[in-house]
Design a protein around this motif. Sequence first.
Motif, PDB file in Angstrom:
ATOM      1  N   THR A  91       0.737  -1.274  -0.033  1.00 38.09           N
ATOM      2  CA  THR A  91       0.173  -0.119   0.097  1.00 38.09           C
ATOM      3  C   THR A  91       0.802   1.115   0.029  1.00 38.09           C
ATOM      4  OG1 THR A  91      -1.797  -1.169   1.056  1.00 38.09           O
ATOM      5  CG2 THR A  91      -1.752   1.437   1.313  1.00 38.09           C
TER       6      THR A  91
ATOM      7  N   ASP B  96      -4.573  -2.510   0.053  1.00 35.82           N
ATOM      8  CA  ASP B  96      -4.534  -3.481  -1.016  1.00 35.82           C
ATOM      9  C   ASP B  96      -5.328  -4.666  -1.089  1.00 35.82           C
ATOM     10  OD1 ASP B  96      -2.285  -4.340   0.505  1.00 35.82           O
ATOM     11  OD2 ASP B  96      -2.127  -5.968  -0.955  1.00 35.82           O
TER      12      ASP B  96
ATOM     13  N   ILE C 180      -8.720  -6.784  -0.108  1.00 32.21           N
ATOM     14  CA  ILE C 180     -10.113  -6.576   0.159  1.00 32.21           C
ATOM     15  C   ILE C 180     -10.590  -7.270   1.183  1.00 32.21           C
ATOM     16  CG2 ILE C 180     -12.319  -7.851  -0.991  1.00 32.21           C
ATOM     17  CD1 ILE C 180     -11.493  -5.583  -2.640  1.00 32.21           C
TER      18      ILE C 180
ATOM     19  N   ASP D  13      -8.671  -4.842   4.129  1.00 34.21           N
ATOM     20  CA  ASP D  13      -8.607  -3.510   4.110  1.00 34.21           C
ATOM     21  C   ASP D  13      -9.996  -2.885   3.498  1.00 34.21           C
ATOM     22  OD1 ASP D  13      -5.993  -3.819   4.865  1.00 34.21           O
ATOM     23  OD2 ASP D  13      -5.219  -3.868   2.791  1.00 34.21           O
ATOM     24  N   VAL D  14     -10.707  -3.440   3.068  1.00 33.31           N
ATOM     25  CA  VAL D  14     -12.084  -3.001   2.796  1.00 33.31           C
ATOM     26  C   VAL D  14     -13.234  -3.788   3.641  1.00 33.31           C
ATOM     27  CG1 VAL D  14     -13.747  -2.880   0.847  1.00 33.31           C
ATOM     28  CG2 VAL D  14     -11.444  -2.693   0.426  1.00 33.31           C
TER      29      VAL D  14
ATOM     30  N   TRP E 168     -10.135   0.706  -1.421  1.00 33.54           N
ATOM     31  CA  TRP E 168      -9.402  -0.383  -2.026  1.00 33.54           C
ATOM     32  C   TRP E 168      -8.170   0.535  -3.022  1.00 33.54           C
ATOM     33  CZ3 TRP E 168     -10.638  -3.940  -6.554  1.00 33.54           C
ATOM     34  CH2 TRP E 168      -9.759  -5.156  -6.819  1.00 33.54           C
TER      35      TRP E 168
ATOM     36  N   ASN F 286      -5.878  -0.386  -5.741  1.00 35.84           N
ATOM     37  CA  ASN F 286      -5.696  -1.478  -6.508  1.00 35.84           C
ATOM     38  C   ASN F 286      -4.961  -1.237  -7.727  1.00 35.84           C
ATOM     39  OD1 ASN F 286      -6.278  -3.706  -8.278  1.00 35.84           O
ATOM     40  ND2 ASN F 286      -8.520  -2.853  -9.043  1.00 35.84           N
TER      41      ASN F 286
ATOM     42  N   PRO G 169     -16.345  -1.582  -2.187  1.00 36.90           N
ATOM     43  CA  PRO G 169     -15.467  -0.534  -1.538  1.00 36.90           C
ATOM     44  C   PRO G 169     -16.215   0.857  -1.756  1.00 36.90           C
ATOM     45  CG  PRO G 169     -14.144  -1.752  -3.150  1.00 36.90           C
ATOM     46  CD  PRO G 169     -15.548  -1.820  -3.541  1.00 36.90           C
TER      47      PRO G 169
ATOM     48  N   GLU H 220     -12.528   3.291  -4.782  1.00 39.26           N
ATOM     49  CA  GLU H 220     -11.355   2.320  -5.413  1.00 39.26           C
ATOM     50  C   GLU H 220     -10.402   3.257  -6.066  1.00 39.26           C
ATOM     51  OE1 GLU H 220     -10.469  -1.037  -9.012  1.00 39.26           O
ATOM     52  OE2 GLU H 220     -12.402  -0.758  -7.923  1.00 39.26           O
TER      53      GLU H 220
END
Length: 229
Positions: A12, A175, A177, A180-181, A193, A195, A207, A210
Amino acid sequence: MLSVVVFDADETLIDLRPAVTGALAAVLEEMRRRTPVAAGVTLAEVESDWQAVFGSMTAAPVMEIRRAALARSLDRAGLVGQLDEFAELFFTRRYALSHPYPDALPALAALRADFTLGYATNGNSRAERCGLPGEFAFELYAHEGGLPKKPDPAFYAAIVAAAGVPAERIAYVGDSISHDVLGPQQAGMRGIWLNRLGLPLPEGVRPDAEVGTLTDLPAALRSLQPTNA
């Protein structure tokens, strides 16, 4: 109104993969220097040893997992008795090679005027050892003070406590799902997110925002703030 932005660390803010690969290359070079048996060991095999042990040690501290992976690698060349020396070599190189992504520091600088910034990670990427000293109002590391790893709800509760504001005023950026989401969302936070690889969004996951780069994060956060009617 969002007032706190908390970041995951590895993949991240911190470009971890080159650091780990470089550290493992240093380990392999030293293995080959110590014994001709290691000439038959490849970097790909050494890299694969992490996944070989990770599944049975998911909840363990990352440093313990890395030591177990190194032990597996050293055993390929009859050097497992020298684990402590090789672990010191690995971590010295890993931290020396650990740097933020190019977009990380500019994004943090852009956000600091409007948000309190936090850092909360499952891993052992210490901010001060990875090019991020003094960047955050608070830092949380799994397995310090009994803190469990993400996605344990207690991890996110610790973020809320450290931030000192209600969960709905916190955005978590990362990063993963699941970590972190979904985990932050279940705790009442916003999950953003990052990505970087342009992966497809898993079905059923939404999210709060994103972004493909941290450069886009300030605008994404602004889009989540309430507007004055």
